[in-house]
Enzyme design. Structure first.
Site, short mmCIF file in Angstrom:
data_model
loop_
_atom_site.label_atom_id
_atom_site.label_comp_id
_atom_site.label_asym_id
_atom_site.label_seq_id
_atom_site.Cartn_x
_atom_site.Cartn_y
_atom_site.Cartn_z
N HIS A 1 4.42 -0.35 12.14
CA HIS A 1 3.98 -0.23 10.52
C HIS A 1 2.56 0.35 10.13
CE1 HIS A 1 7.84 -1.85 8.62
NE2 HIS A 1 7.03 -1.42 7.62
N SER B 1 0.77 -1.32 0.11
CA SER B 1 -0.05 -0.01 0.14
C SER B 1 0.78 1.29 0.16
CB SER B 1 -0.87 0.06 1.13
OG SER B 1 -1.65 -1.18 1.29
N ARG C 1 -14.70 -7.59 4.73
CA ARG C 1 -14.95 -6.40 3.86
C ARG C 1 -14.55 -6.43 2.31
NH1 ARG C 1 -14.93 -5.70 8.67
NH2 ARG C 1 -16.24 -4.28 9.73
C1 DLZ Z 1 5.73 -3.85 5.30
C2 DLZ Z 1 4.25 -4.19 5.22
C3 DLZ Z 1 3.35 -4.39 6.41
C4 DLZ Z 1 3.97 -4.92 7.73
N1 DLZ Z 1 2.12 -4.52 6.27
C5 DLZ Z 1 1.78 -4.28 5.08
C6 DLZ Z 1 0.25 -4.34 5.06
O1 DLZ Z 1 -0.40 -5.09 6.07
N2 DLZ Z 1 -0.52 -3.95 3.94
C7 DLZ Z 1 0.11 -3.48 2.81
O2 DLZ Z 1 -0.34 -3.29 1.65
N3 DLZ Z 1 1.54 -3.46 2.73
C8 DLZ Z 1 2.22 -3.78 3.95
N4 DLZ Z 1 3.61 -3.63 4.17
C9 DLZ Z 1 4.62 -3.26 2.80
C10 DLZ Z 1 4.41 -1.79 2.68
O3 DLZ Z 1 3.16 -1.19 1.97
C11 DLZ Z 1 5.62 -1.69 1.85
O4 DLZ Z 1 5.47 -2.21 0.65
C12 DLZ Z 1 6.90 -1.58 2.04
O5 DLZ Z 1 7.22 -1.04 3.45
C13 DLZ Z 1 8.02 -1.23 1.21
O6 DLZ Z 1 8.01 0.23 1.05
#
Ligand code: DLZ
Length: 178
Positions: A105, A73, A144
């Protein structure tokens, strides 16, 4: 233009009786150019949301749909910016699923993505739909996104929302001659 319909809200994911949620009219989005930017993190949920959004777009006669993927995201606002900068889109849907874990995070990414997407809406003066789920656990996320037949697929709401907002934008762009 919205067609006549019975006013009915999208069902609540947990099935509770509520007036919350979106009524789902049908709009004619023929000719609109819509991009979808989806994260691959939590892909079971994101793919279901994408399918719901595409189904809703097609139900509104949208045929010009471009699909792009990014890792998580956090990458969505920058990718969406590149698409908007190309001038090839009337509106975008951003799809992602953040699930709260044991670290900070979730909070950092949610905040950054939310601010980033709103900034794109105002900077580009085009609809950039906020299709980012922020869930406390996997079960909430699945509900959802309508995964395994559970709950309501929010992607359908976002498909209709982007058409509605694009039509509004075009109406006033014409008045302003821009
Ligand atoms: C690292 C990470 C974590 C812990 N959780 C999610 C999540 O629940 N949903 C999501 O879309 N992305 C997550 N990411 C990845 C981060 O969005 C991103 O891809 C990394 O931090 C690299 O920039």
């Amino acid at each position: 233009m919205a067609t006549k319909r019975k006013i009915e809200n999208a069902p609540n994911p947990d099935g509770a009786k509520t007036i919350r949620g979106l009524d789902l009219p049908t709009y004619d989005g023929a000719g609109l150019r819509i991009g979808i930017v989806s994260a691959r993190w939590n892909s079971v949920v994101c793919e279901s949301l994408v399918a719901g959004a595409v189904e809703a777009l097609k139900s509104c006669n949208v045929t010009d749909i471009t699909m792009e993927y990014v890792a998580g995201s956090y990458e969505i606002p920058q990718a969406a910016q590149v698409l908007l900068q190309s001038g090839k889109f009337d509106g975008l849907i951003c799809i992602g699923c953040l699930i709260k874990g044991g670290t900070m995070h979730f909070e950092y990414i949610s905040e950054a993505v939310t601010q980033g997407i709103m900034r794109l809406n105002l900077d580009y003066k085009l609809p950039v739909i906020y299709g980012i789920l922020g869930c406390l656990n996997e079960e909430q996320a699945k509900e959802r996104a309508g995964v395994d037949g559970a709950g309501h697929n929010s992607g359908k709401d976002w498909g209709i929302t982007v058409v509605e907002s694009c039509l509004l934008t075009k109406k006033y762009q014409k008045v302003l001659g821009s």
